[in-house]
Write a protein that holds these residues in place. Structure first.
Motif, short mmCIF file in Angstrom:
data_model
loop_
_atom_site.label_atom_id
_atom_site.label_comp_id
_atom_site.label_asym_id
_atom_site.label_seq_id
_atom_site.Cartn_x
_atom_site.Cartn_y
_atom_site.Cartn_z
N GLN A 66 -15.84 -1.77 2.78
CA GLN A 66 -15.60 -1.87 4.22
C GLN A 66 -14.28 -2.59 4.47
O GLN A 66 -14.06 -3.70 4.00
CB GLN A 66 -16.73 -2.64 4.90
N ASN A 67 -13.40 -1.93 5.20
CA ASN A 67 -12.14 -2.54 5.62
C ASN A 67 -12.42 -3.37 6.87
O ASN A 67 -12.73 -2.84 7.93
CB ASN A 67 -11.10 -1.46 5.89
N LYS A 68 -12.31 -4.68 6.78
CA LYS A 68 -12.64 -5.57 7.89
C LYS A 68 -11.46 -5.82 8.82
O LYS A 68 -11.61 -6.45 9.87
CB LYS A 68 -13.13 -6.91 7.33
N MET A 69 -10.29 -5.32 8.45
CA MET A 69 -9.08 -5.67 9.18
C MET A 69 -8.66 -4.60 10.19
O MET A 69 -9.23 -3.51 10.24
CB MET A 69 -7.95 -5.90 8.18
N GLY A 70 -7.62 -4.92 10.95
CA GLY A 70 -7.06 -3.99 11.92
C GLY A 70 -5.90 -3.20 11.36
O GLY A 70 -5.20 -2.51 12.12
N TYR A 74 -5.60 0.39 1.07
CA TYR A 74 -5.40 1.48 0.11
C TYR A 74 -6.02 1.06 -1.22
O TYR A 74 -5.62 0.06 -1.81
CB TYR A 74 -3.92 1.78 -0.06
N ILE A 75 -7.00 1.82 -1.68
CA ILE A 75 -7.67 1.53 -2.95
C ILE A 75 -6.99 2.34 -4.05
O ILE A 75 -6.88 3.57 -3.95
CB ILE A 75 -9.17 1.89 -2.90
N ILE A 128 -8.17 3.83 3.55
CA ILE A 128 -9.31 3.44 4.39
C ILE A 128 -8.75 2.89 5.70
O ILE A 128 -8.08 1.86 5.71
CB ILE A 128 -10.20 2.39 3.70
N PRO A 129 -9.00 3.57 6.80
CA PRO A 129 -8.48 3.13 8.10
C PRO A 129 -9.03 1.77 8.50
O PRO A 129 -10.01 1.27 7.92
CB PRO A 129 -8.97 4.22 9.06
N THR A 188 -8.71 -2.60 -7.52
CA THR A 188 -7.34 -2.92 -7.10
C THR A 188 -7.07 -2.29 -5.74
O THR A 188 -7.35 -1.11 -5.53
CB THR A 188 -6.32 -2.42 -8.12
N TYR A 189 -6.51 -3.07 -4.81
CA TYR A 189 -6.22 -2.53 -3.47
C TYR A 189 -4.94 -3.14 -2.91
O TYR A 189 -4.44 -4.17 -3.38
CB TYR A 189 -7.39 -2.78 -2.52
N MET A 190 -4.39 -2.45 -1.89
CA MET A 190 -3.21 -2.91 -1.17
C MET A 190 -3.53 -2.96 0.32
O MET A 190 -4.32 -2.16 0.81
CB MET A 190 -2.01 -1.97 -1.40
#
Length: 236
Positions: A66-70, A74-75, A128-129, A188-190
């Protein structure tokens, strides 16, 4: 002309065949992750909420991110891997199924007047939006039936299922150091843009309990709950 088996023998042979099937239920523990009410492993930081689920046959790794940010996340699945028996296998090399209608290998990176410029991501990078969830399954089979555990490690007991019903099982328990199987997961993600500095998350797991029984998943009420810390294997 071949002779037919007596009718009384047929049920006997069928029962012998059934009795030779052994189901093995493996329970997974993590020293650095907590469990939710479905016994899934959960960890979160300011950016992500990461959930692991191992339920089902063979130990499939189901991963929810889950992307918690606004801003986008990118995974990098090529630089994300499972490490077992000192061997790393990138998640990108495994079969991936993404649930949801937000997956795209294209992202927007700037506006030029009224024209929106885009760039195409590599297949191993997942976009991930903001405030979206990616569910991936299956990712990897953990292991099959473990037959190398000595008989002395097991003790027999009646395992409770539902409504006062019990089934006979042979159970063995392990610590992190004595476990017959342990592994690590590396993600790993960005954040914001795919070219930013990568961030790595690493988590450890091990088998803490094994139960051998002739009772299948339908009989074992613990499996009906789809608990995320347990999977099963079959030996015929």
């Amino acid at each position: 002309m071949p002779k037919s088996l007596p009718l009384a023998v047929i049920p006997f042979l069928f029962c012998v065949s059934c009795a030779s099937t052994t189901y093995q239920y493996a329970t997974i523990t993590s020293p650095d992750m907590v469990k939710n009410d479905r016994r899934e492993f959960v960890v979160e930081n300011d950016s992500l909420r990461l959930t692991y689920n191992f339920s089902g046959k063979g130990g499939l790794i189901h991963i929810s991110i889950q992307n918690k940010m606004g801003v986008p996340v990118y995974i990098d699945w090529q630089r994300s891997a499972i490490i077992a028996n000192d061997k790393a296998r990138p998640y990108a090399a495994q079969e991936m199924k993404v649930e949801g209608n937000f997956q795209s290998n294209t992202y927007n990176y700037r506006n030029i007047g009224q024209v929106q410029a885009t760039a195409v991501l590599p297949q191993t990078i997942e976009f991930i939006p903001p405030r979206a969830v990616s569910n991936k399954s299956p990712m990897y089979y953990l292991s099959g039936f473990n037959s190398r555990i000595p008989d002395t490690a097991f003790h027999q007991l009646k395992y409770p299922v539902t409504d006062g019903v019990t089934v006979k099982v042979k159970k063995a328990t392990f610590t992190e150091t004595t476990s017959p199987f342990s592994f690590r997961s590396f993600i790993t993600y960005m954040v914001g843009e795919p070219g930013t500095k990568p961030i790595a998350l690493e988590h450890s797991f091990y088998i803490s309990e094994i139960m051998n029984t002739g009772s299948g998943p339908v009989e074992m009420a613990v499996n009906k709950s789809n608990r995320g810390d347990q999977y099963y294997s079959i030996r015929y």
